[in-house]
Design an enzyme around this catalytic site. Structure first.
Site, PDB file in Angstrom:
ATOM      1  N   GLU A 257       0.877  -1.174   0.000  1.00 25.91           N
ATOM      2  CA  GLU A 257       0.000   0.000   0.000  1.00 25.91           C
ATOM      3  C   GLU A 257       0.904   1.209   0.000  1.00 25.91           C
ATOM      4  O   GLU A 257       1.572   1.482   0.998  1.00 25.91           O
ATOM      5  CB  GLU A 257      -0.879   0.017   1.267  1.00 25.91           C
ATOM      6  CG  GLU A 257      -1.824  -1.162   1.393  1.00 25.91           C
ATOM      7  CD  GLU A 257      -2.954  -1.127   0.385  1.00 25.91           C
ATOM      8  OE1 GLU A 257      -3.228  -0.060  -0.178  1.00 25.91           O
ATOM      9  OE2 GLU A 257      -3.557  -2.192   0.156  1.00 25.91           O
ATOM     10  N   CYS A 296      -3.432   8.401   3.532  1.00 33.16           N
ATOM     11  CA  CYS A 296      -3.072   7.911   2.196  1.00 33.16           C
ATOM     12  C   CYS A 296      -4.211   8.111   1.212  1.00 33.16           C
ATOM     13  O   CYS A 296      -3.990   8.196   0.012  1.00 33.16           O
ATOM     14  CB  CYS A 296      -2.705   6.444   2.272  1.00 33.16           C
ATOM     15  SG  CYS A 296      -3.945   5.476   3.131  1.00 33.16           S
TER      16      CYS A 296
HETATM   17  P1  NAP Z   1       8.211   4.919   4.866  1.00 29.65           P
HETATM   18  O1  NAP Z   1       9.310   5.837   5.184  1.00 29.65           O
HETATM   19  O2  NAP Z   1       8.302   4.108   3.636  1.00 29.65           O
HETATM   20  O3  NAP Z   1       8.050   3.980   6.142  1.00 29.65           O
HETATM   21  C1  NAP Z   1       7.080   2.987   6.214  1.00 29.65           C
HETATM   22  C2  NAP Z   1       7.580   1.839   7.069  1.00 29.65           C
HETATM   23  O4  NAP Z   1       8.698   1.199   6.447  1.00 29.65           O
HETATM   24  C3  NAP Z   1       8.058   2.267   8.444  1.00 29.65           C
HETATM   25  O5  NAP Z   1       7.662   1.297   9.381  1.00 29.65           O
HETATM   26  C4  NAP Z   1       9.567   2.286   8.271  1.00 29.65           C
HETATM   27  O6  NAP Z   1      10.245   2.116   9.490  1.00 29.65           O
HETATM   28  C5  NAP Z   1       9.767   1.104   7.374  1.00 29.65           C
HETATM   29  N1  NAP Z   1      11.024   1.092   6.650  1.00 29.65           N
HETATM   30  C6  NAP Z   1      11.828   2.145   6.326  1.00 29.65           C
HETATM   31  N2  NAP Z   1      12.881   1.708   5.625  1.00 29.65           N
HETATM   32  C7  NAP Z   1      12.766   0.364   5.495  1.00 29.65           C
HETATM   33  C8  NAP Z   1      13.545  -0.648   4.877  1.00 29.65           C
HETATM   34  N3  NAP Z   1      14.675  -0.365   4.239  1.00 29.65           N
HETATM   35  N4  NAP Z   1      13.122  -1.932   4.950  1.00 29.65           N
HETATM   36  C9  NAP Z   1      11.977  -2.234   5.588  1.00 29.65           C
HETATM   37  N5  NAP Z   1      11.208  -1.318   6.195  1.00 29.65           N
HETATM   38  C10 NAP Z   1      11.587  -0.034   6.148  1.00 29.65           C
HETATM   39  O7  NAP Z   1       6.816   5.670   4.765  1.00 29.65           O
HETATM   40  P2  NAP Z   1       6.208   6.762   5.784  1.00 29.65           P
HETATM   41  O8  NAP Z   1       6.869   8.044   5.484  1.00 29.65           O
HETATM   42  O9  NAP Z   1       6.192   6.263   7.164  1.00 29.65           O
HETATM   43  O10 NAP Z   1       4.681   6.788   5.336  1.00 29.65           O
HETATM   44  C11 NAP Z   1       4.129   7.780   4.532  1.00 29.65           C
HETATM   45  C12 NAP Z   1       3.739   7.206   3.193  1.00 29.65           C
HETATM   46  O11 NAP Z   1       2.898   6.069   3.366  1.00 29.65           O
HETATM   47  C13 NAP Z   1       2.928   8.175   2.369  1.00 29.65           C
HETATM   48  O12 NAP Z   1       3.464   8.231   1.077  1.00 29.65           O
HETATM   49  C14 NAP Z   1       1.531   7.566   2.324  1.00 29.65           C
HETATM   50  O13 NAP Z   1       0.818   7.834   1.151  1.00 29.65           O
HETATM   51  C15 NAP Z   1       1.791   6.117   2.473  1.00 29.65           C
HETATM   52  N6  NAP Z   1       0.639   5.468   3.078  1.00 29.65           N
HETATM   53  C16 NAP Z   1      -0.117   4.612   2.336  1.00 29.65           C
HETATM   54  C17 NAP Z   1      -1.209   3.975   2.898  1.00 29.65           C
HETATM   55  C18 NAP Z   1      -2.040   3.016   2.115  1.00 29.65           C
HETATM   56  O14 NAP Z   1      -2.837   2.311   2.732  1.00 29.65           O
HETATM   57  N7  NAP Z   1      -1.920   2.942   0.821  1.00 29.65           N
HETATM   58  C19 NAP Z   1      -1.539   4.209   4.240  1.00 29.65           C
HETATM   59  C20 NAP Z   1      -0.754   5.092   4.960  1.00 29.65           C
HETATM   60  C21 NAP Z   1       0.334   5.706   4.370  1.00 29.65           C
HETATM   61  P3  NAP Z   1      10.842   3.398  10.289  1.00 29.65           P
HETATM   62  O15 NAP Z   1       9.683   4.229  10.656  1.00 29.65           O
HETATM   63  O16 NAP Z   1      11.499   2.772  11.445  1.00 29.65           O
HETATM   64  O17 NAP Z   1      11.776   4.067   9.327  1.00 29.65           O
END
Ligand code: NAP
Length: 517
Positions: A257, A296
């Protein structure tokens, strides 16, 4: 130093061996708690969940597992006040916005508890009817769905520490698959506390639910072919997960997602001030400001006929102007803060990028903060941008591909219905589009046109004005996810969500054997 939160793995609480990463109050700037996952024995943790948790869950029927979901719901309900306090402190959200996350999670659990009841005492799900394989009906093929014998690893985004866990855990546990959740670090506290309350209440078998707070390092390396991973977050991290060895070589099933440039579209033929026009303006302002636009599914692009551009700008701006922004503890505040300084900076950078191709119709910078220090609080007012003319809507490529994860949307004028639909599709696949109009035939036709590029199409005509569930609200009865840029994932959608946690197999046997299943 603040409290170091423990991880729950292998059936016990284990603290990380590092100093920990602090979590902050985004409004006051104070340190709240710390999380750390250094030095955890992840191989044993995954093994324990897979073997103990999986076996215990699979020994139960769907109805019995539905009972577990209901029991979790009761535990969470009993501790709701604490969750609201954590959300205020760590997410900086006002009460209504915390409810979307907290009560949304509890509601989703209760919905799956009811759906699970309907599956009864069986331990597998038949998929369709038996199909005859030869001339005689004696030898037939029956497809069945059985729970995968692995772990469900959830890597979640910061914006839904509660709902993000339970909307995934409810179908996983109902399917008989144990869960390991790694919440986003920034808001891991609420997830950890909820898991702690459920563990303390002893409602789940050992190994059914684990939580790892802090770095994701090493988690993906534990994945085996029958495990599944469900990720919510940015497209960049999603790409890393998709290309991980476990997914590429072990065919570990993955659900993504990601981000999305969701649309709201006022169909042609609606006058300024008409019911459909007002419904659009109201929903856009609401979507921009709920959870400070950190959803999102939030509306990012607003499409209106070129002749209504000025009127729409005025109507939406008038609503945004009434939004009081600041400290969520102050009763007068309607919109709290972004989750942290990194997100505040990211919103500012995204805005600057969009402003190169759009003008400001309502400026968030004009909102004075209530009860919050602008030098400390990660608060920002809502900003409506606009691209001016239908010709510019074609040229303004950033509007169609830059997701600003905050209270920001862009008004985009179109020439005619075909132009509007083509512009919506430039989002390259989104979670949701909402349509506003009063002609049922035109609405139905537009909905079908957009269905292949959207996980959900939310169609609003005046007759459902008082009843619709909202553009951005994800209802467990409906599919959540979207193709292309939105990640290509599928979640929820009632019992459809169970497919991800089951394996389909065709059993070819005599009618008598199939009857004995
Ligand atoms: P993110 O930086 O990609 O982080 C998401 C998750 O991935 C966090 O738990 C993060 O952990 C983890 N992570 C980071 N680097 C990783 C790696 N190399 N390997 C495995 N896991 C890793 O995203 P975000 O900034 O938190 O979230 C915002 C984005 O999510 C927005 O673009 C939004 O649109 C999207 N979103 C989508 C939905 C949907 O249902 N489609 C829902 C909510 C949000 P850490 O926090 O420890 O870095």
């Amino acid at each position: 130093m603040s409290e170091l939160l423990s991880n729950f793995i292998g059936g016990r609480w284990v603290a990380g061996s590092g100093a920990g990463t602090p979590l902050f109050d985004p409004v006051l700037g104070t340190e709240l708690v710390r999380v750390d996952a250094t030095g955890l024995d992840l191989a044993s943790a995954f093994g324990f969940a897979r073997e103990q948790g999986g076996a215990a869950l699979r020994a139960l029927s769907y109805r019995e597992r539905a009972g577990l979901l209901a029991a979790i719901g009761k535990v969470l309900q009993a501790n709701r006040d604490e969750y609201y306090a954590i959300a205020t402190a760590n997410s900086g959200t006002v009460k209504n916005d915390s409810a979307v996350d907290i009560d949304g999670g509890i509601y989703t659990l209760s919905t799956y508890a009811k759906l699970g009841e309907s599956l009864g005492e069986r331990r597998f799900m038949p998929d369709g009817e038996p199909a005859r394989l030869g001339k005689e009906p004696l030898f037939q093929s029956q497809h069945v769905l059985t729970p995968t014998r692995g772990v469900a690893l959830f890597i979640n985004a910061f914006n839904f520490p509660s709902w993000g866990l339970w909307e995934k855990a409810a179908p996983a546990l109902l399917s008989g698959v144990p869960v390991i959740v790694k919440p986003a670090t920034a808001t891991a506290w609420l997830t950890q506390r909820m898991v702690k309350d459920v563990v303390d209440a002893g409602v789940l078998p050992a190994g059914a639910l684990s939580v790892v707070c802090g770095s994701s390092a090493g988690l993906l390396d534990q994945l085996q072919p029958f495990d599944v991973i469900s990720f919510t977050g940015s497209a960049e991290t999603a790409a890393l997960i998709r290309s991980h060895r476990a997914v590429v070589q072990g065919s570990t099933r993955v659900n993504i997602e990601a981000d999305s440039l969701n649309s709201a579209l006022l169909l042609p033929g609606e006058a300024a001030g008409s019911e459909a026009f007002e419904l659009l303006a109201k929903e856009v302002a609401r979507e921009m400001t709920v959870k400070s636009g950190q959803k999102c599914t939030a509306i990012r692009r607003v499409f209106v006929p070129e002749a209504l551009y000025g009127a729409a700008a005025e109507a939406i701006s008038a609503r945004l102007a009434k939004t009081t922004v600041g400290n969520p503890r102050n009763e007068a505040v309607r919109m709290g803060s972004l989750v942290n300084r990194a997100q505040l900076n990211s919103v500012r950078e995204g805005l600057a990028l969009l402003k190169q191709q759009a003008t400001v119709l309502h400026d968030g910078a004009g909102h004075a903060l209530v009860d919050a220090d602008p030098a400390v609080a990660c608060c920002v007012g809502p900003t409506l941008l606009g691209v001016g003319t239908a010709a510019q809507s074609d040229a303004a490529d950033r509007v169609h591909d830059t997701e600003v994860f905050g209270p920001v949307a862009t008004l985009v004028p179109y020439r005619d219905a075909a132009h509007a639909l083509a512009l919506v599709r430039r989002g390259q696949g989104s979670l949701v589009a909402s349509l506003y109009g009063s002609d049922p035939k035109a609405l139905a036709a537009a909905a079908l046109e957009l269905a292949d590029s959207h996980g959900r199409v939310h169609v609003i005509s005046p007759d459902v004005a008082a009843q619709h569930t909202g553009h951005g609200n994800v209802m467990p009865q409906s599919l959540h996810g979207g193709p292309g840029r939105a990640g290509g994932g599928e979640e929820l959608g009632g019992l459809r969500a169970l497919n991800f946690y089951h394996r389909r197999s065709a059993l070819q046997a005599s009618t008598e054997v199939l009857a004995a299943l």
